[in-house]
Scaffold this active site. Structure first.
Site, short mmCIF file in Angstrom:
data_model
loop_
_atom_site.label_atom_id
_atom_site.label_comp_id
_atom_site.label_asym_id
_atom_site.label_seq_id
_atom_site.Cartn_x
_atom_site.Cartn_y
_atom_site.Cartn_z
CB ALA A 14 -0.93 -0.01 1.21
CG LEU A 17 10.48 6.58 -2.73
CD1 LEU A 17 10.47 7.35 -1.41
CD2 LEU A 17 11.91 6.21 -3.11
CG ASP A 43 4.45 5.80 -8.81
OD1 ASP A 43 3.58 5.03 -9.24
OD2 ASP A 43 4.63 6.96 -9.27
CE1 TYR A 48 6.22 11.80 -12.73
CE2 TYR A 48 6.91 9.93 -11.42
CZ TYR A 48 5.91 10.75 -11.88
OH TYR A 48 4.62 10.53 -11.48
CE LYS A 77 2.68 7.09 -12.34
NZ LYS A 77 3.96 7.57 -11.76
CG HIS A 110 1.96 10.01 -16.63
ND1 HIS A 110 3.32 10.10 -16.43
CD2 HIS A 110 1.40 10.59 -15.54
CE1 HIS A 110 3.57 10.68 -15.28
NE2 HIS A 110 2.42 11.00 -14.72
#
Ligand code: A2P
Length: 320
Positions: A14, A17, A43, A48, A77, A110
Site C-alpha cells: 500500500a 516511494l 513508483d 520524471y 507510466k 499517464h
C-alpha cells in the site's frame, strides 16, 4: 504492510516511494534508502526524467542479493507523446532499459491526453494529437499487448475521471486494473472511489502530502497546505505522530495505495512508519470534513487555447 490484491493474487504494497520531482543525484540514493528500510513499492514514470538513475539503484540493490527483483513492486507510466500504437511498446522498452528490468509490475497511461512524438511538454495547439487522431482505445489495446508479451504484469491508467474510465470500459473487455490520481483530505474524490470499487479498479493516491516541492509555475497563489492544516496537526499530536504520517495512514485506511515522495532519509523512514499510526473513528470523521475539492495538480498545463482537450476535465468529480 497492507497490500492491494489483484485478480491473479499479486499484491501491491500500500505504501510506495514516489519519485516525481526527485532530482538527479538524489533519486538513486532515495530508492536505496527506501528499499533498505522496508519499502517494496517504487513508483516511477518516464517523464520524471530520472529512471536511468533509479535503474542503477535497482541494479546495485538486486546484485547485493538481500532483496530480490520479484519482492519489489515497480510501477511506471507511458508519457503522452507515445500514445500511437507504434510508439507504446518502444516507449515501454526504453523505460525497462532505463530501469534495468525485464518486466514492470504495473504500467499506466499517464494522462488521457496525447502529444506528437517527441513533445515533452506542449507549447501550442500544434503539439497535440487529437482524440480522433489517437483514441485512448488505440493506446489501451497496446497496453493489453504489452501485458500479453510479458513486459508488464498489470496495466492501468492515471488521471482518469470516472467518465473517462467509463468511456474506455465501453470499448474493451480488459478493464484498467488501477487508476492513479491525486487524492488527499482536500480532494477526497469519494465518487471516484465508489466508482472504482464497484468496478474492481484499485486506486493509488498521488500528491498525498500536497506536493509542496512543485515548481512555482505549477502552484496557485495562496494554495492551502495539508501538512500545516490544524486538524491534521492536532490528530498527529494526539497520536505522537507527524502530520505526514497522518496523511499517509489516512490514505491506507481508505483502501488505496499511496506514494509519498521524499529524498530525505529521515522522512523516507518516517513515511513508511506511518503504518504503525492508529487513526480512530473521531479522527476519520474530522478528516472527512476537510474535503474542499482542491486540486494541486490541475492539468491546466495541458490546455492550450484551441486544442481538442479543452473539455477533458469537465466531469464533476474531476473538477478542481
Ligand atoms: P523531501 O523530499 O525533502 O522529504 P508529495 O508526496 O505530496 O508529492 O509531497 C512531497 C513533498 O513533501 C516534498 O517536498 C517532500 O520533501 C515533502 N515530504 C515528504 N515526506 C514528508 C514528511 N513526512 N513530512 C513533511 N514533508 C514531507
Amino acid at each position: 504492510m497492507r497490500t492491494l490484491k489483484f485478480k491473479n493474487n499479486d499484491e501491491m504494497p500500500a505504501i510506495g516511494l514516489g519519485t516525481w520531482k526527485s532530482g538527479k543525484g538524489e533519486v538513486g540514493k532515495a530508492v536505496k534508502i527506501a528499499l533498505n528500510n522496508g519499502y517494496r513499492h517504487i513508483d516511477c514514470a518516464a517523464t520524471y526524467g530520472n529512471e536511468a538513475e533509479i535503474g542503477e539503484a535497482f541494479s546495485e540493490i538486486f546484485s547485493e542479493g538481500k532483496i530480490k527483483r520479484e519482492e519489489v513492486w515497480v510501477t511506471s507510466k507511458l508519457w503522452n507523446d507515445a500514445h500511437k500504437k507504434e510508439d507504446v511498446i518502444p516507449a515501454l522498452k526504453q523505460t525497462l532499459k532505463d530501469l534495468q528490468l525485464d518486466y514492470l509490475d504495473l504500467y499506466l497511461i499517464h494522462w488521457p491526453v496525447a502529444f506528437k512524438r517527441g513533445v515533452s511538454f506542449p507549447e501550442n495547439d500544434e503539439d497535440y494529437l487529437s482524440l480522433e487522431e489517437v483514441p485512448i482505445i488505440e493506446t489501451w489495446n497496446m497496453m493489453i499487448e504489452a501485458k500479453k508479451q510479458g513486459l508488464v504484469k498489470h496495466i492501468g491508467v492515471s488521471n482518469f475521471s470516472s467518465m473517462k474510465l467509463e468511456e474506455l470500459m465501453e470499448e474493451t473487455d480488459d478493464n484498467p486494473e488501477l487508476n492513479q490520481v491525486e487524492l488527499h483530505p482536500y480532494l477526497q474524490q469519494n465518487d471516484l472511489l465508489e466508482f472504482c470499487s464497484k468496478h474492481n479498479i484499485h486506486l493509488t493516491a498521488y500528491s498525498p502530502l500536497g506536493s509542496g516541492d512543485r515548481i512555482d509555475a505549477m502552484k496557485a497563489p495562496d494554495e492551502p497546505s495539508l501538512l500545516e492544516n490544524d486538524v491534521i496537526k492536532k490528530i498527529a499530536r494526539k497520536h505522537g505522530a507527524t502530520p505526514g504520517q497522518v496523511l499517509i495512514k489516512w490514505s491506507v485506511l481508505r483502501g488505496t495505495a499511496v506514494i509519498p515522495k521524499s529524498t530525505n532519509e529521515g522522512r523516507i523512514i518516517e513515511n513508511i512508519q506511518s503504518m504503525g499510526v492508529n487513526l480512530d473513528e473521531d479522527d476519520l470523521k474530522e478528516i472527512a470534513e476537510l474535503d474542499r475539492h482542491f486540486r494541486y495538480v490541475t492539468g491546466e498545463f495541458f490546455v492550450t487555447k484551441g486544442n481538442s482537450y479543452e473539455n477533458i476535465f469537465d466531469d464533476d468529480d474531476y473538477k478542481a
